[in-house]
Design a protein around this motif. Structure first.
Motif, mmCIF file in Angstrom:
data_model
loop_
_atom_site.group_PDB
_atom_site.id
_atom_site.type_symbol
_atom_site.label_atom_id
_atom_site.label_comp_id
_atom_site.label_asym_id
_atom_site.label_seq_id
_atom_site.Cartn_x
_atom_site.Cartn_y
_atom_site.Cartn_z
ATOM 1 N N ASP A 36 0.720 -1.045 0.159
ATOM 2 C CA ASP A 36 -0.173 0.003 0.184
ATOM 3 C C ASP A 36 0.992 1.285 -0.046
ATOM 4 O O ASP A 36 0.490 2.212 -0.793
ATOM 5 C CB ASP A 36 -0.977 0.083 1.028
ATOM 6 C CG ASP A 36 -1.901 -0.851 1.154
ATOM 7 O OD1 ASP A 36 -2.448 -1.419 -0.140
ATOM 8 O OD2 ASP A 36 -2.641 -1.366 2.174
ATOM 9 N N GLU A 37 1.974 1.217 0.828
ATOM 10 C CA GLU A 37 2.847 2.317 0.762
ATOM 11 C C GLU A 37 3.501 2.619 -0.532
ATOM 12 O O GLU A 37 3.571 3.836 -1.082
ATOM 13 C CB GLU A 37 3.959 2.094 2.071
ATOM 14 C CG GLU A 37 4.917 3.376 1.960
ATOM 15 C CD GLU A 37 6.055 2.959 2.918
ATOM 16 O OE1 GLU A 37 6.789 3.973 3.466
ATOM 17 O OE2 GLU A 37 6.173 1.860 3.359
ATOM 18 N N ALA A 38 3.823 1.707 -1.190
ATOM 19 C CA ALA A 38 4.480 1.523 -2.257
ATOM 20 C C ALA A 38 3.682 2.307 -3.330
ATOM 21 O O ALA A 38 4.083 3.036 -4.076
ATOM 22 C CB ALA A 38 4.967 0.232 -2.889
ATOM 23 N N TRP A 39 2.339 1.701 -3.165
ATOM 24 C CA TRP A 39 1.327 2.287 -4.510
ATOM 25 C C TRP A 39 1.197 3.550 -4.275
ATOM 26 O O TRP A 39 1.245 4.571 -5.137
ATOM 27 C CB TRP A 39 -0.070 1.516 -4.283
ATOM 28 C CG TRP A 39 -1.001 2.020 -5.184
ATOM 29 C CD1 TRP A 39 -2.089 2.667 -4.983
ATOM 30 C CD2 TRP A 39 -0.790 2.004 -6.820
ATOM 31 N NE1 TRP A 39 -2.672 3.102 -6.094
ATOM 32 C CE2 TRP A 39 -1.976 2.704 -7.087
ATOM 33 C CE3 TRP A 39 0.192 1.246 -7.403
ATOM 34 C CZ2 TRP A 39 -2.174 2.781 -8.558
ATOM 35 C CZ3 TRP A 39 -0.406 1.429 -8.832
ATOM 36 C CH2 TRP A 39 -1.394 2.109 -9.437
ATOM 37 N N SER A 40 1.336 4.216 -2.952
ATOM 38 C CA SER A 40 0.979 5.459 -2.646
ATOM 39 C C SER A 40 2.179 6.222 -3.045
ATOM 40 O O SER A 40 2.150 7.377 -3.702
ATOM 41 C CB SER A 40 0.963 5.705 -1.083
ATOM 42 O OG SER A 40 1.094 6.915 -0.788
ATOM 43 N N GLY A 41 3.528 5.890 -3.254
ATOM 44 C CA GLY A 41 4.719 6.276 -3.642
ATOM 45 C C GLY A 41 4.460 6.488 -5.294
ATOM 46 O O GLY A 41 5.011 7.609 -6.060
#
Length: 188
Positions: A36-41
């Motif tokens: 999820d954090e990587a998708w946010s990036g």
């Protein structure tokens, strides 16, 4: 007293299975949060790039006002990128944007005065930097998805991961790989 040994063995097995399930569940949650954090990036970098595009269009427009269709295609592809929900839609939008930007940069190549413009050169450098960051964010996201999906698929996790609500995540892939096999040329 003979019944005590089998009961202790069963209790020990239940405790070990419980500890394994607890540890596996926690690691799946951690991997899911990382994805999820990587998708946010990725969305941050795609938005940053989308924010650069109007400035780029306006700069090129000043030199090539008659190229209306190119500007409309880039604007439409930008809007598609911003409204994409999820990796699949973002991959399709990414392909469309790459094609539209290729056309825009082809128009820009035809104008030597534009290529020498300080504003255009600054936008060009910012755009190249953002493209690099999009690719890095995409690699990070796809690596997280790979790790998460692998954890779900391996035995014995595959027996209970789906029951705990964990499903495979989608990779961020461009639907038309030809659209990005030759990225927009931004060196003048």
């Amino acid at each position: 007293m003979e019944w005590l040994v089998p009961v202790l063995i069963v209790v020990a097995l239940v405790v070990l299975i419980g500890i394994y399930l607890w540890a596996t569940y926690n690691s799946l949650v951690q991997l899911n949060v990382r994805v999820d954090e990587a998708w946010s990036g990725i969305t941050v970098q795609l938005t940053r790039r989308a924010d650069l595009i109007p400035n780029l269009i306006e700069t090129v427009k000043g030199y090539a006002a008659h190229e209306k269709a190119v500007f409309e295609n880039v604007t439409r592809a930008r809007a598609e990128t911003l409204s994409a929900a999820g990796p699949g839609a973002a991959g399709i939008a990414e392909g469309h944007l790459q094609q539209a930007l290729r056309s825009l940069f082809a128009v820009a190549e035809a104008y030597p005065q534009l290529q020498a413009s300080h504003n255009f050169l600054q936008l060009q450098h910012a755009f190249v930097d953002t493209e690099d960051k999009v690719q890095a964010a995409r690699r990070l996201y796809n690596g997280g998805v790979r790790d998460f999906n692998t954890k779900i698929k391996v035995f014995p996790n595959n027996m209970f991961a789906r029951g705990l609500g964990f499903t495979e995540r989608e990779f961020f892939e461009v639907a038309d790989s030809g659209a990005v096999s030759a990225p927009p040329r931004v060196q003048f």
